[in-house]
Design a protein around this motif. Structure first.
Motif, PDB file in Angstrom:
ATOM      1  N   ASP A 167       0.756  -1.155   0.051  1.00 54.49           N
ATOM      2  CA  ASP A 167      -0.166   0.029   0.073  1.00 54.49           C
ATOM      3  C   ASP A 167       0.859   1.214  -0.103  1.00 54.49           C
ATOM      4  O   ASP A 167       0.338   2.416  -0.261  1.00 54.49           O
ATOM      5  CB  ASP A 167      -0.982  -0.022   1.405  1.00 54.49           C
ATOM      6  CG  ASP A 167      -1.926  -1.142   1.093  1.00 54.49           C
ATOM      7  OD1 ASP A 167      -2.505  -1.357   0.020  1.00 54.49           O
ATOM      8  OD2 ASP A 167      -2.381  -1.610   2.380  1.00 54.49           O
ATOM      9  N   THR A 168       2.178   1.207   0.221  1.00 56.50           N
ATOM     10  CA  THR A 168       2.937   2.333   0.525  1.00 56.50           C
ATOM     11  C   THR A 168       4.228   2.236  -0.617  1.00 56.50           C
ATOM     12  O   THR A 168       4.889   3.422  -0.549  1.00 56.50           O
ATOM     13  CB  THR A 168       3.242   2.586   1.787  1.00 56.50           C
ATOM     14  OG1 THR A 168       4.082   1.520   2.344  1.00 56.50           O
ATOM     15  CG2 THR A 168       2.218   2.777   2.691  1.00 56.50           C
ATOM     16  N   GLU A 204      10.511   4.351  -0.197  1.00 53.71           N
ATOM     17  CA  GLU A 204       9.672   4.051   0.877  1.00 53.71           C
ATOM     18  C   GLU A 204       8.702   2.539   0.784  1.00 53.71           C
ATOM     19  O   GLU A 204       8.688   2.263  -0.271  1.00 53.71           O
ATOM     20  CB  GLU A 204       8.624   5.136   0.969  1.00 53.71           C
ATOM     21  CG  GLU A 204       9.235   6.443   1.407  1.00 53.71           C
ATOM     22  CD  GLU A 204       8.215   7.571   1.679  1.00 53.71           C
ATOM     23  OE1 GLU A 204       7.101   7.192   1.563  1.00 53.71           O
ATOM     24  OE2 GLU A 204       8.583   8.681   1.971  1.00 53.71           O
ATOM     25  N   GLY A 205       8.588   1.937   2.001  1.00 54.69           N
ATOM     26  CA  GLY A 205       7.586   0.962   2.032  1.00 54.69           C
ATOM     27  C   GLY A 205       8.383  -0.470   1.924  1.00 54.69           C
ATOM     28  O   GLY A 205       8.071  -1.277   1.737  1.00 54.69           O
TER      29      GLY A 205
END
Length: 502
Positions: free
Chosen positions: A454-455, A470-471
């Motif tokens: 999701d990120t 990120e993520g």
């Protein structure tokens, strides 16, 4: 499962196996460097338990198009790779190979500026041993570089066919490399000295590769208006030598050539339908990165269609690395056109002559629609083609894999998550002869990446490119945390991988 104390249990992640099939929420147990169990609610004793609820656990990403041959020795943490989930790199692409070491260091200087402190090594066996001695953070498999073999055999850059003895020396280089465990041969037929090789020379070398079960990987002769002829040549080399084929960074460069990938993909499909083993790789950007000298040499600024490397205007060319002139990095070639009051090619030549002949650039010239079309095709896997040199490298060096997962999977739906992981893991492992990796599977090596679907996203831009994504909180290489909670964990458990080595 072994009754001994486990080293790690990853609890509650969605396991995406790498095969293209749908994932399942399961636990994954690791003992030593192997995955020993994948099951629901593993309750065995373990030295460490990681709650991975909400995360995906996938095989570690295999970068099929790396130029980090020397980077893994000079900076073995290889931050730009490991932080985006890459656990194995295939080095030696575009003809730039590591052996013989003296020729390799000269050849690689154009893109890598290797340290003078690098030791010498004997052949690819010596290079792979040096990788094992260094123990970088990730695994390394090698292609034999045609440029390097040619330079060593012919005493430098030579605009002619090799003599009989020179071809014999090149064949010996390839034979040594394949016997040492190299995964194939690469060419860069748009660069020096590979551009001076005819098709027959490459076929002769590739026959050795085919006999050893390796593959032929090519930065083709032309990715502009001559793209289709180049694909034709590449397919012919594979057929004539009995070798599997990998087309490097499949694209059509220059606006007048946009859409041509429809035809090149059809050519690949036709070859596959005939029973041929043909694939390609791609980075998910519309700018390429290369040597400014090569753009000039191939007519990018003075040819109406841009020559073999396609057309880019000076405003579309950004300087990534200018040795000795860091303040130039990030500027466009157009800014120097204005400063020098010279046309594009003359401004480029002045930079090469007066400042450095080893300038790296990012040059726009591809179509976003083409990028999506190539990515979605079943023949395409993912590679960074990363060059982490200078203060403003092309962002693909830091952002390729999270960009695919964030932009093209989650945000745009160009491919599914399961298909993306397949293109990053099992597909390249199978193609390049990387045994027991590329799947989340019991008995396989524990090369794993954990990310938040999701990120996950790239954060590297052309203006600020040396930025981690990120993520992607955790990356595991051979059973050890290489990245934990988004930071380097301090372990360096990577190995040299040899073709089909179990």
């Amino acid at each position: 499962m072994n009754s001994n104390l486990l080293d790690l249990i990853i609890k509650g992640a969605t396991v995406i196996y790498g095969s293209g099939s749908e994932g399942s929420i399961l636990d994954v147990a690791i003992e030593g460097d192997r995955i020993v169990s994948i099951a629901s609610n593993i309750e065995a004793e373990s030295a460490e338990v990681l709650d991975a609820t909400g995360l995906v656990v996938a095989p570690g990403f295999i970068d099929v198009h790396s130029h980090d041959d020397f980077h893994v020795l000079i900076e073995p943490e290889v931050r730009h790779n490991i932080l985006q989930g890459i656990t194995t790199v295939i080095v030696g692409n575009c003809g730039f190979g590591a052996a013989g070491s003296e020729a390799g260091k000269i050849q690689m200087k154009a893109i890598n500026e290797p340290s003078a402190d690098l030791p010498d090594w004997a052949g690819y066996a010596g290079y792979l041993e040096e990788v094992d001695t260094t123990s970088p953070v990730l695994n390394v498999a090698a292609l034999i570089g045609h440029h390097t073999a040619r330079r060593e055999a012919m005493g430098g850059v030579a605009d002619r066919p090799p003599s009989g003895s020179e071809l014999t020396a090149m064949l010996a280089n390839v034979t040594e490399g394949m016997e040492a465990g190299a995964v194939g041969l690469s060419t860069g037929l748009v660069y020096e000295p590979g551009r001076y090789a005819n098709t027959e020379e490459v076929v002769a070398l590739s026959k050795v590769v085919g006999k050893h079960g390796g593959l032929y990987v090519s930065h083709m002769r032309d990715e502009g208006s001559g793209l289709l002829d180049s694909v034709r040549e590449t397919l012919h080399i594979g057929e004539a030598s009995g070798t599997a084929v990998e087309i490097s960074h499949h694209k059509a460069v220059g606006k007048s050539n946009w859409g041509m990938v429809t035809q090149s993909l059809e050519m690949i499909e036709e070859a596959i339908a005939q029973g041929r083993d043909v694939t390609a790789d791609q980075y998910p950007y519309t700018a390429r990165s290369t040597m400014l000298f090569a753009l000039v040499q191939n007519g990018t600024f003075n040819d109406s269609e841009g020559g073999a490397m396609g057309k880019s205007d000076p405003s579309e060319v950004l300087l990534c690395s200018v040795p000795g002139q860091e303040d130039f990095e990030g500027r466009s070639l157009q800014s120097f056109v204005e400063e020098f009051d010279l046309p594009g090619e003359e401004a480029a030549n002045k930079l090469l002559r007066d400042y450095s002949d080893s300038i790296l650039v990012a040059a726009f010239g591809m179509d976003e629609g083409d990028v999506r079309m190539v990515m979605a095709h079943s023949s395409t896997m993912i590679g960074t083609d990363g060059l982490d040199r200078g203060s403003k490298p092309h962002p693909r060096a830091w952002g390729t894999y999270p960009r695919v997962l964030g932009k093209y999977v989650r945000e745009e739906g160009v491919i599914s998550l399961e298909n993306a992981i397949y293109k990053m893991t099992h597909m390249p492992a199978t193609k390049f002869g990387i045994a027991n990796r590329g799947l989340v599977k019991e008995g396989y090596f524990a090369d794993l990446v954990l990310f938040d679907p999701d990120t996950v996203i790239d954060r590297a831009t052309y203006e600020d490119s040396r930025v981690a994504p990120e993520g992607i909180p955790h990356v595991i290489v051979n059973g050890k945390f290489a990245v934990k909670n988004g930071e380097l964990a301090g372990s360096r458990s990577g190995r040299a991988l040899r073709r089909d080595q179990i």
